[in-house]
Design a protein around this motif. Structure first.
Motif, PDB file in Angstrom:
ATOM      1  N   VAL A  78       0.965  -1.131   0.036  1.00 20.45           N
ATOM      2  CA  VAL A  78       0.192   0.010   0.084  1.00 20.45           C
ATOM      3  C   VAL A  78       0.817   1.126   0.059  1.00 20.45           C
ATOM      4  O   VAL A  78       0.359   2.156  -0.433  1.00 20.45           O
ATOM      5  N   GLU A  79       2.115   1.203   0.551  1.00 21.44           N
ATOM      6  CA  GLU A  79       3.040   2.353   0.428  1.00 21.44           C
ATOM      7  C   GLU A  79       3.630   2.552  -1.024  1.00 21.44           C
ATOM      8  O   GLU A  79       4.513   3.513  -1.219  1.00 21.44           O
ATOM      9  N   THR A  80       3.330   1.702  -1.933  1.00 19.30           N
ATOM     10  CA  THR A  80       4.238   2.071  -3.181  1.00 19.30           C
ATOM     11  C   THR A  80       3.738   3.231  -3.794  1.00 19.30           C
ATOM     12  O   THR A  80       2.573   3.629  -3.873  1.00 19.30           O
ATOM     13  N   ASP A  81       4.778   4.104  -4.290  1.00 20.46           N
ATOM     14  CA  ASP A  81       4.698   5.539  -4.748  1.00 20.46           C
ATOM     15  C   ASP A  81       3.960   5.098  -6.244  1.00 20.46           C
ATOM     16  O   ASP A  81       3.959   4.305  -6.993  1.00 20.46           O
ATOM     17  N   ALA A  82       3.464   6.381  -6.858  1.00 17.49           N
ATOM     18  CA  ALA A  82       3.060   6.362  -7.932  1.00 17.49           C
ATOM     19  C   ALA A  82       3.866   6.014  -9.342  1.00 17.49           C
ATOM     20  O   ALA A  82       3.246   5.419 -10.123  1.00 17.49           O
ATOM     21  N   SER A  83       4.862   6.425  -9.046  1.00 20.42           N
ATOM     22  CA  SER A  83       5.896   6.110 -10.068  1.00 20.42           C
ATOM     23  C   SER A  83       6.153   4.557 -10.365  1.00 20.42           C
ATOM     24  O   SER A  83       6.412   4.138 -11.353  1.00 20.42           O
TER      25      SER A  83
END
Length: 349
Positions: A53-58
């Protein structure tokens, strides 16, 4: 969780999905976009499901891009906008259309005045005295703009700058030096409230605030992509870069410079760092490091700016605005007390 991210030509929506043991589960993308082949939608959903869930947008965007079948056609959205939409759903933050926007494209002013306007207008948005705003800059002279924390001595060749008629100025945001020949660069600023990027990592906010300009560039035929942390590029090379500054009062500045018709040789004679990068890469031509918009589009600078304005308006319903006399006066005072002073320019020798 549910999130929407209106983009030019389409609206992306994340169908409500749970989080399972810290990972995205049962994610499904929806919207009024076009996508071929149909199976590509399953590929997108599968790429996102299971990510932390903490994966960033890029990183989300990269996973989506890698999962797309060969020859897939995405119309009205991009892997970057999918990443942004997922992040927006996870933090339940407001979107572009939740604010009342202005677009400002005013008269040309000095490099110092442009930088002072950035600080004044960001502060006014943070204070609630100005609507969130996109400003297209116009320059009445050429400049080298160094980052807030850069060493003047390390970045700039003063003799080269003087020989080619470049003022050297320092901005309030971090990042690297930008060469701004008058009439050869497209520079813009977004002045936004912090709530627009609430819950995002710094990297996520760059991807989110740059997404509209990727669509604007695609509208003039450039296959533009965001490259973390702050670059905008095409298959032919780098187009430009962005920087940010966040004020204590809640105002956020996000500005970017895109090269329209940059003379690479001048860059090497004015910027010391340009010489070092070329030497490190064994490159003899600076023009290979920055890819001008003029060559890729065949359009005038004015035509490209107009396409930017129309794209942003389609995203936000922004109205045409202007800088007020009071804001100009505040910026003029700030030029005198800060941006035109040797103390500010050489704050990092």
């Amino acid at each position: 969780m549910h999130g929407q991210n209106p983009v030019p030509g389409a609206t992306l929506a994340v169908v409500p999905h749970p989080v399972d043991d810290g990972r995205i589960a049962e994610f499904r993308l929806a919207g009024d976009f076009f996508l071929e082949p149909d199976t590509a939608l399953d590929a997108i959903n599968d790429a996102v499901n299971g990510l932390p869930v903490e994966t960033d947008a890029s990183t989300i965007a990269a996973a989506v891009r890698a999962a797309l079948p060969e020859g897939a056609q995405l119309l009205g959205f991009t892997p970057e906008s999918v990443g942004t939409t997922v992040r927006r759903a996870l933090v339940t933050a407001p979107g572009w259309r939740d604010f009342d926007w202005e677009i400002v494209h005013d008269k040309a002013v000095s490099p110092q005045m442009n930088l002072a306007l950035d600080e004044v207008l960001t502060s006014r948005v943070g204070e609630g005295r100005r609507r969130p705003t996109l400003r297209i800059w116009e320059w009445d002279g050429s400049a080298v703009v160094i980052g807030s924390f850069q060493s003047y001595r390390n970045e700039v060749d003063p003799e080269g700058a003087a020989r080619h008629g470049f003022d050297v100025v320092r901005r309030i945001s971090g990042g690297g030096a930008m060469l701004i020949p008058a009439g050869q660069i497209i520079t813009y600023s977004l002045y936004v409230p912090a709530s627009l990027v609430q819950g995002m990592t710094f990297a996520d906010s760059y991807a989110f605030l740059d997404d509209w300009v990727l669509h604007a560039l695609r509208s003039v035929g450039i296959d533009a992509v965001y490259q973390p942390l702050n670059d905008i590029a095409s298959p032919s090379g780098k187009i430009g870069g962005a920087a940010q500054k966040r004020l204590a009062n809640g105002g956020v500045l996000h500005h970017a410079s895109l090269s329209y018709d940059l003379d690479g040789q001048i860059m090497t004679e004015v910027l010391r760092i340009g010489r070092e990068k070329l030497s490190d890469k064994g490159t003899t031509s600076a023009a290979k490091r920055v890819d001008p918009l003029r060559r890729q589009t065949g359009l005038t600078r004015e035509e490209i700016i107009e396409s930017f304005i129309e794209t942003f308006r389609s995203l936000t319903d922004a109205e045409t605005g202007e800088i007020t006399a009071d804001e100009y006066a505040a910026a003029e005072a700030l030029v005198e007390s800060k941006f035109a002073t040797e103390a500010w320019l050489h704050r990092v020798p």
